[in-house]
Design a protein around this motif. Structure first.
Motif, PDB file in Angstrom:
ATOM      1  N   ASP A  47      -2.049  13.430  47.593  1.00 17.59           N
ATOM      2  CA  ASP A  47      -2.065  13.759  46.166  1.00 17.59           C
ATOM      3  C   ASP A  47      -1.440  15.126  45.878  1.00 17.59           C
ATOM      4  O   ASP A  47      -1.690  15.726  44.835  1.00 17.59           O
ATOM      5  CB  ASP A  47      -3.468  13.672  45.582  1.00 17.59           C
ATOM      6  CG  ASP A  47      -4.519  14.486  46.318  1.00 17.59           C
ATOM      7  OD1 ASP A  47      -4.206  15.085  47.375  1.00 17.59           O
ATOM      8  OD2 ASP A  47      -5.667  14.533  45.840  1.00 17.59           O
ATOM      9  N   LYS A 109      -9.614  21.083  43.951  1.00 16.76           N
ATOM     10  CA  LYS A 109      -9.346  19.790  44.579  1.00 16.76           C
ATOM     11  C   LYS A 109     -10.512  18.827  44.320  1.00 16.76           C
ATOM     12  O   LYS A 109     -10.308  17.669  43.915  1.00 16.76           O
ATOM     13  CB  LYS A 109      -9.138  19.991  46.084  1.00 16.76           C
ATOM     14  CG  LYS A 109      -8.605  18.792  46.804  1.00 16.76           C
ATOM     15  CD  LYS A 109      -8.532  19.010  48.313  1.00 16.76           C
ATOM     16  CE  LYS A 109      -7.589  20.092  48.724  1.00 16.76           C
ATOM     17  NZ  LYS A 109      -7.367  20.129  50.194  1.00 16.76           N
ATOM     18  N   ARG A 113     -10.163  15.508  41.988  1.00 12.92           N
ATOM     19  CA  ARG A 113     -10.372  14.226  42.665  1.00 12.92           C
ATOM     20  C   ARG A 113     -11.565  13.463  42.100  1.00 12.92           C
ATOM     21  O   ARG A 113     -11.660  12.251  42.263  1.00 12.92           O
ATOM     22  CB  ARG A 113     -10.538  14.454  44.163  1.00 12.92           C
ATOM     23  CG  ARG A 113      -9.222  14.793  44.838  1.00 12.92           C
ATOM     24  CD  ARG A 113      -9.365  15.052  46.310  1.00 12.92           C
ATOM     25  NE  ARG A 113      -8.055  15.207  46.935  1.00 12.92           N
ATOM     26  CZ  ARG A 113      -7.881  15.630  48.169  1.00 12.92           C
ATOM     27  NH1 ARG A 113      -8.927  15.909  48.940  1.00 12.92           N
ATOM     28  NH2 ARG A 113      -6.653  15.763  48.649  1.00 12.92           N
ATOM     29  N   ALA A 118      -5.695   8.932  41.305  1.00 10.68           N
ATOM     30  CA  ALA A 118      -4.942   9.345  42.493  1.00 10.68           C
ATOM     31  C   ALA A 118      -3.449   9.127  42.249  1.00 10.68           C
ATOM     32  O   ALA A 118      -3.021   8.011  41.990  1.00 10.68           O
ATOM     33  CB  ALA A 118      -5.402   8.557  43.705  1.00 10.68           C
ATOM     34  N   ARG A 122      -1.190  14.765  41.685  1.00  9.46           N
ATOM     35  CA  ARG A 122      -2.483  15.180  41.136  1.00  9.46           C
ATOM     36  C   ARG A 122      -2.732  16.682  41.336  1.00  9.46           C
ATOM     37  O   ARG A 122      -3.268  17.354  40.462  1.00  9.46           O
ATOM     38  CB  ARG A 122      -3.614  14.372  41.770  1.00  9.46           C
ATOM     39  CG  ARG A 122      -4.983  14.820  41.309  1.00  9.46           C
ATOM     40  CD  ARG A 122      -6.118  13.893  41.658  1.00  9.46           C
ATOM     41  NE  ARG A 122      -6.080  13.383  43.003  1.00  9.46           N
ATOM     42  CZ  ARG A 122      -6.825  12.362  43.413  1.00  9.46           C
ATOM     43  NH1 ARG A 122      -7.656  11.763  42.595  1.00  9.46           N
ATOM     44  NH2 ARG A 122      -6.745  11.942  44.667  1.00  9.46           N
ATOM     45  N   SER A 123      -2.330  17.239  42.463  1.00  7.45           N
ATOM     46  CA  SER A 123      -2.595  18.658  42.736  1.00  7.45           C
ATOM     47  C   SER A 123      -1.932  19.572  41.709  1.00  7.45           C
ATOM     48  O   SER A 123      -2.443  20.643  41.401  1.00  7.45           O
ATOM     49  CB  SER A 123      -2.110  19.027  44.135  1.00  7.45           C
ATOM     50  OG  SER A 123      -0.706  18.864  44.221  1.00  7.45           O
TER      51      SER A 123
END
Length: 175
Positions: A47, A109, A113, A118, A122-123
């Motif tokens: 991700d 994170k 999450r 997902a 995403r990060s």
């Protein structure tokens, strides 16, 4: 105007020396520009690449990402503030120890999450949370976070690039 092996020549003829110049375009993230050891240290996950303030990899010294690992609604504001924050971080005006940086990455994170779908990016997603992110950068840089002229505007009007006027010029004036 042109690139040379040791830097760039601007249109006015001024030469800017640089060890590395990276020109990146495209929509697919690719870290193959880095050697295998650096890629391993970056630890890109399914991700994305998790960084302190979407900028600093804690496991690789003297490396930062401005723009590429930050998805905001207003790119010009986000990347400008991120670059300003980085300049203060690298000059030591912003202090952060590695343990605190890694703890922040771990918390971010876990938070992302917990509720974000997902995706490979995403990060880097900030988007609707960009004002909170901007406030964090502004606080670190010593600027006020309430950028509007009155409380009603602060609560009910969207932020625009002009609301950050003076932030980067304050950095430039310090030179």
């Amino acid at each position: 105007d042109s690139l040379q092996s040791d830097g760039a020549v601007l249109k006015d003829g001024e030469k800017v020396e640089a060890d590395t110049i990276i020109c990146g375009t495209g929509f697919q993230k690719d870290y193959s520009i880095f050697d295998d050891a650096t890629q391993e240290k970056l630890n890109v996950e399914a991700d994305g690449l998790w960084l302190y303030n979407h900028t600093i990899p804690t496991s690789v010294d003297n490396l930062a990402f401005v723009g590429s690992e930050l998805a905001v609604i207003s790119n010009i504001s986000g990347y400008g503030l991120q670059a300003g924050w980085l300049s203060k971080f690298w000059t030591g005006e912003i202090n952060a120890n590695k343990d605190d940086m890694e703890s922040e990455i771990k918390d971010t994170k876990a938070w992302k999450r917990k509720w974000m779908p997902a995706t490979p990016s995403r990060s880097s997603l900030v988007l609707l949370h960009q004002i909170h992110f901007y406030d964090r950068l502004l606080r670190d840089m010593g600027h006020k976070v309430g950028r509007k002229s009155n409380i009603l505007s602060e609560w009910f009007m969207p932020y625009e690039s002009r609301d950050f006027d003076g932030v980067l010029s304050a950095l430039e004036a310090k030179k």
